[in-house]
Design a protein around this motif. Structure first.
Motif, PDB file in Angstrom:
ATOM      1  N   HIS A   1      -4.710   2.194  -1.802  1.00 42.76           N
ATOM      2  CA  HIS A   1      -4.152   2.263  -3.146  1.00 42.76           C
ATOM      3  C   HIS A   1      -3.617   3.640  -3.523  1.00 42.76           C
ATOM      4  CE1 HIS A   1      -6.599  -1.450  -3.577  1.00 42.76           C
ATOM      5  NE2 HIS A   1      -5.605  -1.807  -4.358  1.00 42.76           N
ATOM      6  N   ARG A   2      -4.055   4.681  -2.821  1.00 42.25           N
ATOM      7  CA  ARG A   2      -3.617   6.020  -3.212  1.00 42.25           C
ATOM      8  C   ARG A   2      -3.464   6.928  -2.007  1.00 42.25           C
ATOM      9  NH1 ARG A   2      -5.764  10.708  -7.213  1.00 42.25           N
ATOM     10  NH2 ARG A   2      -3.964  10.686  -8.576  1.00 42.25           N
TER      11      ARG A   2
ATOM     12  N   VAL B   1      -0.570   2.780  -5.896  1.00 49.50           N
ATOM     13  CA  VAL B   1      -0.066   1.420  -5.728  1.00 49.50           C
ATOM     14  C   VAL B   1      -1.104   0.449  -6.289  1.00 49.50           C
ATOM     15  CG1 VAL B   1       0.586  -0.353  -4.069  1.00 49.50           C
ATOM     16  CG2 VAL B   1       1.312   2.011  -3.712  1.00 49.50           C
ATOM     17  N   SER B   2      -0.670  -0.371  -7.244  1.00 49.91           N
ATOM     18  CA  SER B   2      -1.580  -1.337  -7.859  1.00 49.91           C
ATOM     19  C   SER B   2      -1.566  -2.644  -7.093  1.00 49.91           C
ATOM     20  CB  SER B   2      -1.190  -1.572  -9.321  1.00 49.91           C
ATOM     21  OG  SER B   2       0.103  -2.144  -9.402  1.00 49.91           O
ATOM     22  N   ALA B   3      -2.545  -3.490  -7.380  1.00 54.18           N
ATOM     23  CA  ALA B   3      -2.678  -4.742  -6.648  1.00 54.18           C
ATOM     24  C   ALA B   3      -1.714  -5.809  -7.128  1.00 54.18           C
ATOM     25  CB  ALA B   3      -4.109  -5.254  -6.765  1.00 54.18           C
ATOM     26  N   SER B   4      -1.138  -5.636  -8.314  1.00 56.57           N
ATOM     27  CA  SER B   4      -0.219  -6.631  -8.847  1.00 56.57           C
ATOM     28  C   SER B   4       0.992  -5.938  -9.443  1.00 56.57           C
ATOM     29  CB  SER B   4      -0.907  -7.492  -9.918  1.00 56.57           C
ATOM     30  OG  SER B   4      -1.330  -6.679 -10.997  1.00 56.57           O
TER      31      SER B   4
ATOM     32  N   GLU C   1       0.845  -1.192   0.000  1.00 55.97           N
ATOM     33  CA  GLU C   1       0.000   0.000   0.000  1.00 55.97           C
ATOM     34  C   GLU C   1       0.885   1.248   0.000  1.00 55.97           C
ATOM     35  OE1 GLU C   1      -0.761   0.358   4.808  1.00 55.97           O
ATOM     36  OE2 GLU C   1      -2.249  -0.634   3.541  1.00 55.97           O
ATOM     37  N   PRO C   2       0.308   2.408  -0.326  1.00 54.14           N
ATOM     38  CA  PRO C   2       1.099   3.646  -0.323  1.00 54.14           C
ATOM     39  C   PRO C   2       1.374   4.107   1.099  1.00 54.14           C
ATOM     40  CG  PRO C   2      -1.193   4.135  -0.768  1.00 54.14           C
ATOM     41  CD  PRO C   2      -1.078   2.637  -0.758  1.00 54.14           C
TER      42      PRO C   2
ATOM     43  N   VAL D   1       3.626   3.755  -8.452  1.00 58.62           N
ATOM     44  CA  VAL D   1       3.940   4.896  -9.304  1.00 58.62           C
ATOM     45  C   VAL D   1       3.882   6.158  -8.455  1.00 58.62           C
ATOM     46  CG1 VAL D   1       3.239   6.300 -11.279  1.00 58.62           C
ATOM     47  CG2 VAL D   1       3.064   3.808 -11.401  1.00 58.62           C
ATOM     48  N   VAL D   2       4.933   6.949  -8.528  1.00 61.56           N
ATOM     49  CA  VAL D   2       4.996   8.229  -7.813  1.00 61.56           C
ATOM     50  C   VAL D   2       4.942   9.343  -8.852  1.00 61.56           C
ATOM     51  CG1 VAL D   2       6.385   9.755  -6.358  1.00 61.56           C
ATOM     52  CG2 VAL D   2       6.333   7.295  -5.905  1.00 61.56           C
TER      53      VAL D   2
END
Length: 226
Positions: free
Chosen positions: A111-112, A134-137, A76-77, A188-189
């Motif tokens: 996720h964000r 942040v994606s799940a995979s 997670e972020p 991803v940032v």
């Protein structure tokens, strides 16, 4: 030193009032929106927003487990995104800003997450925001940083990173903006950094804004690893 144009005075007065009162600006109200500044201050351009999406298939992970069932690298972020940048970095990039920052409001903190800082120091205005997706995979996929200028790669920043530069003009005031999008595994940032001089109406320097955005992105990405 000449006075600010009346339109800019009207735009910035609420910022000064809130800063003096120690009240943080609010951001967007939903998880899909890019962090937004107050209507009283310059904001990142519409082309600056970059998003991330998860790979539609379960892909092998970078740790060598190829069955697609391994947990993603980043679960997670950051739960406290405003703490991912040291106070000294915030002060360097956004002089006079409250180092506590303003968290991104999101309905899905798993996720964000994100944070923004903005302030007027004399006649110099700076805006900085950071968003974590942040994606799940793994791996995640990042869109190229978007702007009116060309996008260039940023070597050594995550698995893949790029930066774009853009200059906008509003009421004769020029604002230079850099957007950095960096991917590392399933995270991803996105960093947006912009600024201008409200006395001369000139945009902030190209290298200052570009290097500032990359510095913030490196620090923000490193925070994912604790």
């Amino acid at each position: 030193m000449r006075s600010l144009p009346l339109t800019l005075v009207a735009r910035l007065l609420p910022v000064a009032v809130l800063t003096a009162a120690g009240v943080a600006m609010t951001t967007g109200s939903d998880s899909d929106a890019h962090p937004k500044p107050s209507a009283s201050s310059p904001r990142p351009s519409a082309t600056a927003t970059a998003t991330a999406s998860a790979d539609p298939t379960s892909a092998p992970t970078s740790d060598g487990q190829g069955d697609g069932t391994a947990a993603p690298r980043y679960p997670e972020p950051p739960a406290k995104p405003c703490g991912t940048l040291p106070a000294g970095t915030v002060k360097d990039l956004v002089p006079e800003a409250e180092t506590a920052g303003t968290p991104l409001k999101t309905s899905d903190a798993t996720h964000r997450s994100g944070c923004s800082w903005h302030a007027l120091s004399g006649f110099d205005y700076r805006w900085l925001d950071i968003t974590y997706d942040v994606s799940a995979s793994a791996p995640a996929r990042a869109r190229t940083a978007q702007g009116s200028g060309p996008s260039t790669a940023v070597p050594g920043l995550g698995d893949q990173a790029s930066v774009s530069l853009n200059v906008t003009t509003d009421d004769k005031q020029r604002i230079r903006e850099a957007v950095v999008v960096a991917r590392d595994a399933n995270a991803v940032v996105t960093v947006t950094y912009n600024g201008g001089d409200f006395e001369t109406n000139e945009a902030a320097g190209t290298e200052e804004i570009r290097k500032g955005a990359i510095t913030a992105a490196k620090t923000a990405l490193a925070a994912l690893n604790g």
